[in-house]
Design a protein around this motif. Structure first.
Motif, PDB file in Angstrom:
ATOM      1  N   ILE A 164       0.817  -1.207   0.000  1.00 53.12           N
ATOM      2  CA  ILE A 164       0.000   0.000   0.000  1.00 53.12           C
ATOM      3  C   ILE A 164       0.858   1.268   0.000  1.00 53.12           C
ATOM      4  N   ALA A 165       0.263   2.289  -0.567  1.00 54.17           N
ATOM      5  CA  ALA A 165       0.835   3.649  -0.610  1.00 54.17           C
ATOM      6  C   ALA A 165       2.311   3.616  -0.998  1.00 54.17           C
ATOM      7  N   ASN A 166       3.203   4.104  -0.121  1.00 51.97           N
ATOM      8  CA  ASN A 166       4.613   4.269  -0.495  1.00 51.97           C
ATOM      9  C   ASN A 166       5.468   3.034  -0.246  1.00 51.97           C
ATOM     10  N   PHE A 167       4.887   1.990   0.322  1.00 53.23           N
ATOM     11  CA  PHE A 167       5.726   0.867   0.755  1.00 53.23           C
ATOM     12  C   PHE A 167       6.366   0.110  -0.418  1.00 53.23           C
ATOM     13  N   PRO A 168       5.662  -0.137  -1.520  1.00 53.61           N
ATOM     14  CA  PRO A 168       6.335  -0.878  -2.606  1.00 53.61           C
ATOM     15  C   PRO A 168       7.131   0.032  -3.550  1.00 53.61           C
ATOM     16  N   THR A 169       7.152   1.317  -3.256  1.00 49.15           N
ATOM     17  CA  THR A 169       7.833   2.256  -4.159  1.00 49.15           C
ATOM     18  C   THR A 169       8.947   3.005  -3.427  1.00 49.15           C
ATOM     19  N   LEU A 170       8.565   3.922  -2.528  1.00 49.94           N
ATOM     20  CA  LEU A 170       9.589   4.757  -1.891  1.00 49.94           C
ATOM     21  C   LEU A 170      10.427   3.991  -0.887  1.00 49.94           C
ATOM     22  N   ARG A 171       9.804   3.072  -0.152  1.00 48.14           N
ATOM     23  CA  ARG A 171      10.545   2.318   0.857  1.00 48.14           C
ATOM     24  C   ARG A 171      11.715   1.560   0.218  1.00 48.14           C
ATOM     25  N   CYS A 172      11.505   1.127  -1.006  1.00 44.33           N
ATOM     26  CA  CYS A 172      12.501   0.292  -1.683  1.00 44.33           C
ATOM     27  C   CYS A 172      12.872   0.939  -3.014  1.00 44.33           C
ATOM     28  N   LEU A 173      12.945   2.257  -2.993  1.00 46.15           N
ATOM     29  CA  LEU A 173      13.127   2.981  -4.264  1.00 46.15           C
ATOM     30  C   LEU A 173      14.404   2.553  -4.983  1.00 46.15           C
ATOM     31  N   GLU A 174      15.460   2.305  -4.224  1.00 48.68           N
ATOM     32  CA  GLU A 174      16.697   1.953  -4.918  1.00 48.68           C
ATOM     33  C   GLU A 174      16.620   0.565  -5.553  1.00 48.68           C
ATOM     34  N   GLN A 175      15.880  -0.346  -4.911  1.00 45.27           N
ATOM     35  CA  GLN A 175      15.672  -1.657  -5.562  1.00 45.27           C
ATOM     36  C   GLN A 175      14.849  -1.477  -6.829  1.00 45.27           C
ATOM     37  N   VAL A 176      13.870  -0.570  -6.789  1.00 42.89           N
ATOM     38  CA  VAL A 176      13.081  -0.309  -8.001  1.00 42.89           C
ATOM     39  C   VAL A 176      13.994   0.262  -9.092  1.00 42.89           C
ATOM     40  N   ARG A 177      14.849   1.190  -8.681  1.00 46.77           N
ATOM     41  CA  ARG A 177      15.723   1.849  -9.659  1.00 46.77           C
ATOM     42  C   ARG A 177      16.783   0.896 -10.225  1.00 46.77           C
ATOM     43  N   ASN A 178      17.539   0.248  -9.308  1.00 49.56           N
ATOM     44  CA  ASN A 178      18.689  -0.543  -9.751  1.00 49.56           C
ATOM     45  C   ASN A 178      18.321  -1.954 -10.198  1.00 49.56           C
TER      46      ASN A 178
END
Lengths: 273, 322
Positions: free
Chosen positions: B71-85
């Motif tokens: 929910i909300a920021n947990f799958p995106t901002l919390r792990c933003l670097e995993q999303v990016r890299n």
């Protein structure tokens, strides 16, 4: 067996020398980290990994992830030695317009995963191990992490996950050279006792001398060390191993050898020419 | 939207063995249909979003189509670097699904407001950013993302949003849906604000103003042609989103319009102000904070008006955090 061991020792010498030349020419950092894992990579790529430069995308191949991506030079060197690309390309390391980034890049043939930010490799490896299990492949996934890297919380998220899901086709090799950014790991953020931590997370942990090819070869050929558990290999290593004036010297995490230092180092690694 | 997503994913997983669903231990009483039907392709990764995203990337690198859910920021901002890299850098076939975006969980407080996600995710190379406007668009977007090879972000509200599209609509990632045509002003809406935009268009019509309404379900890649046509064919553009005024749909459209250099186009952003508030409230409360959409449209069409968009740093609330 003796012949194989000789081959890995020879390979270790060659990739140490290549790494030294690469970081010298590029005036790059991290030679200490490269030398620390040269023996592990030499054994992995001469004896352990079922990978094929001619057919590098076979779905059931073994996977290797260098999670401590700053040691990219020695990975590129070993991949060149294994025939994934011509060794002359190593001269492009860190150059303008090159695919040979200072941290591992999957644009380079044979590199499975781009790494550099610490703490990413083990989760990706766990995903690959999970996929292999579902696809009923004999694939094993080897992830090499630093001991300083084990400061990252994501390593322990991944450790918990792999232990819980009993991913016994996953192997974490911890390059335990005892040094990180500002000094000794025990002084920065003490990771000890490492093996017990991995065991507490549901792994089978084995401690070895990370420069003894026979020990490395034996433990990696016998994974999983315990059925139903992922394997953690705590490899006791020496940062800068093989070059006396670099060994256990934090400075060589950062410094690049000048021409004179390079020659001294090469004599030690390759013997007098 | 949530129900539409889960139902659609079950349909897709029935036909496509590659589809996996990973959750960060959220989605209780929502994800069970998938978990029960596809137990070996459902993983509750626990409350560990960095690892969940890395595992998703690893699965995708081995040929799977992986949806991560939280929910909300947990799958995106919390792990933003995993999303990016791990995801974007490898163009891994991972679709990140966030429910409760915008101010869906308004009264739960700032930690649970997903109001910077569009801005942050659309800066990532290779990432497709999709914010469906209603349950119909959610179904179509889920299908389209599953078929697309590469990273995607599906930004959802909750359950029970009104259905806006009562007839079948054409759906293509990167192509806005023309909800209704008009000649005075164009409303460009993304995400769950679509129903509000429809209501505003109705009110404007009652007042004699003809509003075109575009549902810009894909913020990246942006449907540039639809925006530029609107700029040529109507007098003003107003973007509508439940997101910070910085970085979201409004910023994307503003950048495009500024570069295009079209003379005379008026523009306003209907978005959340860039501010921290100590007070909380329902989703409706936060939408009221954005302001009155009809008034904003009228203002932008009125040459002498000074009713501005909620610009960066401009406080509109009374109760600021100390």
């Amino acid at each position: 067996m003796t012949i194989i061991a000789d081959t890995s020792l020879d390979l270790a010498r060659r990739i140490r020398a290549r790494s030294l030349r690469m970081v010298h020419e590029a005036r790059a950092s991290h030679i200490g980290a490269c030398l620390s894992i040269a023996d592990l990579l030499a054994v992995l790529y001469s004896q352990t990994l079922r990978v094929d430069p001619v057919n590098p995308n076979r779905p059931d191949r073994d996977r290797f992830i260098l999670s401590k991506g700053h040691a990219a030079a020695v990975l590129y060197a070993v991949l060149a030695e294994r025939g994934f690309f011509p060794a002359r390309l190593l001269r492009q390391y860190c150059k303008d317009g090159s695919i040979f980034a200072g941290h591992c890049s999957h644009a380079v043939p044979g590199v499975e995963v781009s790494t550099g930010s610490l703490g990413h490799g083990l989760s990706i490896g766990a995903g690959m191990a999970l996929a292999a299990r579902r696809d009923k492949f004999a694939t094993r996934v080897f992830v090499l992490t630093g001991d300083g890297e084990c400061n990252e919380g994501s390593i322990w998220e991944a450790a918990l996950f792999a232990g819980h899901h009993r991913l016994d086709n996953l192997v974490a090799i911890v390059d335990h050279n005892g040094l990180q950014g500002f000094g000794k790991t025990e002084d920065v953020l003490n990771p000890s006792p490492l093996a017990e931590k991995w065991r507490a997370f549901g792994w089978c942990a084995v401690e070895i001398d990370g420069h003894d090819h026979a020990q490395i070869g034996k433990v990696l050929s016998e994974v999983p060390a315990e059925c139903g558990k992922p394997t953690a290999v705590i490899a006791e290593t020496v940062k800068g191993k093989g070059v006396g004036f670099m060994e256990n010297q934090l400075a060589w995490h950062y410094r690049s050898p000048d021409a004179e230092q390079l020659q001294l180092a090469l004599v030690e690694v390759e013997g007098p020419s | 939207m949530r129900t539409a997503f889960v139902e659609t994913l079950c349909e897709l997983a029935e036909r496509d063995e590659r589809i996996f669903l990973l959750t960060g231990d959220l989605g209780f009483s929502a994800l069970e249909p998938f978990a029960e039907r596809f137990p070996d392709r459902y993983v509750n990764a626990g409350i560990a979003e960095q690892n969940m995203t890395g595992v998703a990337a690893g699965l995708a690198m081995s040929g799977k189509v992986v949806f991560t859910y939280s929910i909300a920021n947990f799958p995106t901002l919390r792990c933003l670097e995993q999303v990016r890299n791990d995801v974007c850098c490898h163009r891994a076939n991972v679709k990140i699904v966030a429910v409760g975006c915008g101010c869906t969980y308004g009264s739960q407080g700032y930690t649970h407001h997903g109001v910077e996600d569009i801005g942050i995710l659309r800066t990532l190379p290779a990432m497709t950013v999709v914010c469906p406007g209603d349950p119909v668009e959610t179904r179509l977007a889920t299908r389209a993302l599953a078929q697309m090879n590469g990273p995607g972000y599906l930004r959802l509200g909750k359950a029970g949003e009104p259905v806006v599209h009562l007839r079948p609509v054409p759906f293509e990632l990167g192509k806005a849906i023309l909800v209704r045509d008009g000649s005075d002003v164009t409303l460009i809406s993304t995400g769950g604000m679509l129903a509000e935009a429809v209501a505003a268009a109705d009110q404007l019509a009652a007042g004699g103003l003809s509003a075109r309404l575009l549902s810009m379900h894909t913020v990246k890649p942006l449907d540039k042609l639809a925006v530029l046509h609107a700029a040529e064919q109507t007098r003003a553009i107003v973007t509508v989103e439940e997101h910070s005024v910085i970085g979201g749909l409004g910023s994307a459209v503003a950048g495009l319009l500024a570069e295009a250099g079209l003379p005379g186009i008026r523009f306003a952003m209907h978005a959340l102000p860039d501010e921290l508030r100590a007070t909380v409230g329902s989703q409706a409360y936060y939408r009221r904070l954005i302001g009155d959409l009809v008034a904003r449209v009228r203002a932008v069409l009125d040459a002498d008006s000074n009713i501005a968009s909620p610009t960066a740093g401009e406080p509109i609330g009374q109760m600021q955090w100390k």
